[in-house]
Enzyme design. Sequence first.
Site, PDB file in Angstrom:
ATOM      1  CG  HIS A  17      -1.737  -1.106   1.469  1.00  0.00           C
ATOM      2  ND1 HIS A  17      -1.897  -1.771   2.247  1.00  0.00           N
ATOM      3  CD2 HIS A  17      -2.782  -1.518   0.485  1.00  0.00           C
ATOM      4  CE1 HIS A  17      -3.030  -2.643   2.149  1.00  0.00           C
ATOM      5  NE2 HIS A  17      -3.521  -2.447   0.886  1.00  0.00           N
ATOM      6  CE  LYS A  41     -14.303  -6.701   3.411  1.00  0.00           C
ATOM      7  NZ  LYS A  41     -12.905  -6.323   2.582  1.00  0.00           N
ATOM      8  NE  ARG A  90      -2.571  -7.888  -4.298  1.00  0.00           N
ATOM      9  CZ  ARG A  90      -3.575  -8.022  -3.404  1.00  0.00           C
ATOM     10  NH1 ARG A  90      -2.954  -8.295  -2.036  1.00  0.00           N
ATOM     11  NH2 ARG A  90      -4.664  -8.511  -3.651  1.00  0.00           N
ATOM     12  CB  SER A 128      -4.270  -6.687   4.857  1.00  0.00           C
ATOM     13  OG  SER A 128      -3.751  -5.370   4.169  1.00  0.00           O
TER      14      SER A 128
HETATM   15  O1  PNS Z   1      -8.711  -2.758   0.256  1.00  0.00           O
HETATM   16  P1  PNS Z   1      -9.735  -3.323  -0.517  1.00  0.00           P
HETATM   17  O2  PNS Z   1     -10.689  -4.048   0.780  1.00  0.00           O
HETATM   18  O3  PNS Z   1      -9.553  -4.005  -1.759  1.00  0.00           O
HETATM   19  O4  PNS Z   1     -10.737  -2.113  -0.990  1.00  0.00           O
HETATM   20  C1  PNS Z   1     -11.966  -2.065  -1.426  1.00  0.00           C
HETATM   21  C2  PNS Z   1     -12.810  -0.923  -1.548  1.00  0.00           C
HETATM   22  C3  PNS Z   1     -12.969  -0.436  -0.267  1.00  0.00           C
HETATM   23  C4  PNS Z   1     -11.909  -0.048  -2.651  1.00  0.00           C
HETATM   24  C5  PNS Z   1     -14.115  -1.231  -2.222  1.00  0.00           C
HETATM   25  O5  PNS Z   1     -14.876  -2.229  -1.612  1.00  0.00           O
HETATM   26  C6  PNS Z   1     -15.021  -0.089  -2.175  1.00  0.00           C
HETATM   27  O6  PNS Z   1     -14.884   0.830  -3.024  1.00  0.00           O
HETATM   28  N1  PNS Z   1     -16.168   0.038  -1.152  1.00  0.00           N
HETATM   29  C7  PNS Z   1     -17.071   1.141  -1.189  1.00  0.00           C
HETATM   30  C8  PNS Z   1     -18.519   0.469  -2.004  1.00  0.00           C
HETATM   31  C9  PNS Z   1     -18.375   0.971  -3.320  1.00  0.00           C
HETATM   32  O7  PNS Z   1     -17.831   2.107  -3.894  1.00  0.00           O
HETATM   33  N2  PNS Z   1     -18.286  -0.231  -4.102  1.00  0.00           N
HETATM   34  C10 PNS Z   1     -17.777  -0.244  -5.596  1.00  0.00           C
HETATM   35  C11 PNS Z   1     -19.115  -0.114  -6.546  1.00  0.00           C
HETATM   36  S1  PNS Z   1     -20.611  -0.844  -6.148  1.00  0.00           S
END
Ligand code: PNS
Length: 163
Positions: A17, A41, A90, A128
């Site tokens: 990150h 979560k 990645r 993570s």
């Molecule tokens: O670190 P992560 O868990 O891969 O991050 C995922 C994240 C937070 C970027 C994604 O789940 C997200 O944007 N969540 C907020 C809700 C949203 O906008 N979802 C995408 C369109 S439905």
Amino acid sequence: MARAIYPGSFDPATYGHLDIIRRAAALFDEVIVGVLNNSAKSPLFSVEERVNILENITKDVPNVAVTSFSGLSVNFARSCNAKVIIRGLRAITDFEYELQMAQTNRVLAQDVDTMFLTTSLEYAYLSSTTVKEAAYFGADISKFVPEYVVRKVEEKYRRNPAG
Ligand code: PNS
């Protein structure tokens, strides 16, 4: 002013990150790291702890700010006046989910674009989840996360050995 957001769970932030944050900060005037406050979560670190960790490990990068958000990333981007969402890629296994998310976000908000940065090779295997698992079983995680994060993760598992 070119501003980008970098949303994620960051539970906890890793060197992977941090690599994306530093490289995004070199490309944009300002990068706002957004920690998703997702009640569905059950993270190891509270959202406040995750923000604190990110603030600590990015304190030497002046054009990076850290905050939390709830709801959609595109709405967070708009509230920050940002036109770009940064995500790290990645490996090919990330691609399908990331493409779907970027395309959904694009339909939801035509004024916001997703920009992918490919994670530096040395961190391409990091997540993570694997960092937490390694720490849980007592492994040295100092190759995966900055020293500050090592301490925070170790504190967690010392206080709550059941995970
Ligand atoms: O670190 P992560 O868990 O891969 O991050 C995922 C994240 C937070 C970027 C994604 O789940 C997200 O944007 N969540 C907020 C809700 C949203 O906008 N979802 C995408 C369109 S439905």
